[in-house]
Motif scaffolding. Structure first.
Motif: not given
Length: 474
Positions: A304-308, A310-313, A342-343
């Motif tokens: 879930e957090r990587m989905g958030f 990944s857009a910025l990456a 994680l954040d």
């Protein structure tokens, strides 16, 4: 189940060993017998050329004495009479019965005659005066030479196969039984009122499905209890309005025994309602604590957090890799706390590494702990120990002193450290295979085994390092 698997493996392996070892043992015994008689035939063949040349007793005695086993009295020669009225001569040691010798002469081929202590090979050979017979004695120990050793080796191999199969069956049985035992223990604990108990979702596919169903059921039970207690509290609140009216009406009744009894009853009712509300609130708090103690699925939170992030990456041109988050990984940490940690780590990567810097998140599920690794390809950390101290910012940076700038409070990794230590684990910072920083978060699954898990961490770190190097090369 475990003992049943062991018995099946024991029975099957024993049958296989018997089916192969017994025939092989008989073959070894027969080979030893053939080898002994083959040697005897070879020794008899060394006397044949001499008989073809001469039947002189002196020459034959020399030939017998020069043979490999002639001096041991194992070779004898039966020479027929040279002329009419002559007598046959016997050279060497004779063991076979005359009837067996005559039978070998009539057959014209080699034969075996049993004698005391062994057997005699009778080899007919044509000479000028008729048919001579070379007798070679083969003792019983030569017939079984090496057989005992071969049988012992076969028995040892068979026993090793049986022990190995039993060990493998026991190991497989343990892997199947442990998840079932944990599931049964969790069911008993839940029945005793321990609402925070959950089952680790591992083992065979069927048991993983049962663990998922149990955890879902436990979550629903906790949610139902929370809803019930909230409903009780709400109903109690609704009683306050009519109780207030009753209390005002009781106050207007004036003096007298009936009025005093009414006011006392209203006060008692108000106290009971307040007690119900407080009890419901306390039970709701305990239920919420049980939900937090039940932990969460680390793999789901990471996805879930990587989905958030990944857009910025993608906007900054960063390469992102996630490994080990494809299967459920249960940890004793509340979902919001893990998401915050994680954040904090991922936010530090974005704040303190240049745009385009690659980073990765790996999760490894071991028996004693869950390891979460956040690594990047940035410049690295100058002082890893200082980065974990609360309030340190590396000159205005909370992650690492990689770029100039300020604005960090230095609390990001401290949050991560406190999260890990709450489970009995720890946090370490080092150099990643990508060339930059690696933050390793060790989340112990059992506080009682935290030290054991830390001791085994070196082996797990080597395994993870190998996996990350392979992934980096890929």
């Amino acid at each position: 189940m475990r003992w049943a698997l062991v018995k099946v493996a024991l029975a099957v392996t024993a049958m296989v060993v018997v089916a192969f070892a017994v025939p092989l043992g008989l073959v070894v015994k027969e080979m030893a017998r053939d080898r002994a008689f083959s040697n005897a035939e070879r020794q008899a063949a060394t006397i044949g050329p001499v008989l073809a040349i001469t039947t002189d007793r002196t020459q034959l005695e020399r030939a017998v004495a020069s043979a490999e086993t002639g001096r041991g009295g194992r070779i004898g020669v039966h020479v027929p009479a040279g002329a009419k009225g002559g007598r046959p001569s016997e050279i060497g040691t004779r063991r076979a019965d005359p009837e067996d010798v005559e039978a070998a002469v009539k057959l014209g081929r080699a034969s075996i005659s049993p004698v005391p202590g062994g057997s005699s090979l009778l080899q007919p050979t044509a000479v000028a005066s008729g048919i001579a017979v070379v007798e070679v004695y083969v003792p019983d120990d030569a017939l079984t030479n090496g057989v005992t050793t071969s049988w012992v080796v076969l028995a040892g191999v068979g026993l090793a196969l049986i022990v190995g199969s039993v060990a493998v069956a026991d190991r497989l049985g343990t892997r199947m039984v442990r998840p079932a035992e944990r599931l049964a223990g969790a069911a008993h604990d839940l029945g005793k009122g321990k609402l925070g108990v959950r089952v680790q979702e591992d083992g065979p596919k069927e048991l993983r499905s049962a663990a998922v169903a149990f955890n879902s059921m436990a979550d629903q039970v906790v949610q139902l209890l929370a809803n019930e207690r909230e409903l009780a509290a709400d109903l109690s609140h609704r009683l306050r309005t009519p109780l207030t009216v009753l209390r005002l009406n009781a106050a207007s009744l004036g003096d007298g025994p009936a009025a005093d009894q009414t006011r006392a009853a209203v006060e008692q009712l108000e106290r009971e309602v307040d007690l119900i509300i407080r009890t419901a609130r306390e039970q709701k708090s305990h239920t919420q604590q049980a939900v937090a103690a039940a932990g969460c699925d680390a793999a789901e939170v990471i996805r879930e957090r990587m989905g958030f992030w990944s857009a910025l990456a993608e906007d900054e041109g960063r390469t992102v890799r996630v490994a080990g988050a494809d299967r459920p990984v249960r940890i004793p940490v509340a979902r919001p706390e893990l998401a915050a940690a994680l954040d904090a780590m991922l936010g530090n990567v974005f704040r303190h590494t240049p745009e385009g810097t690659a980073f990765a998140v790996d999760v490894h599920n071991a028996e004693e702990a869950v390891i979460v690794l956040v690594s990047d390809a940035g410049p690295g950390i100058a002082d890893p120990d200082a980065a974990l101290r609360r309030g340190w910012s590396g000159g205005g940076r909370g992650h690492v002193p990689e770029v100039a700038g300020g604005g960090s409070t230095g609390l990001g990794l401290d949050i991560v450290r406190r999260l890990a230590e709450s489970t009995g684990g720890d946090v370490r910072i080092g150099r990643s295979v990508l060339g930059g920083t690696e933050v390793r978060v060790w989340l112990a699954l059992d506080n009682g085994r935290a030290h054991l898990g830390i001791r085994r961490g070196h082996r797990l770190r080597r395994t993870l390092g190998t996996r990350r190097r392979r992934a980096a090369r890929a």
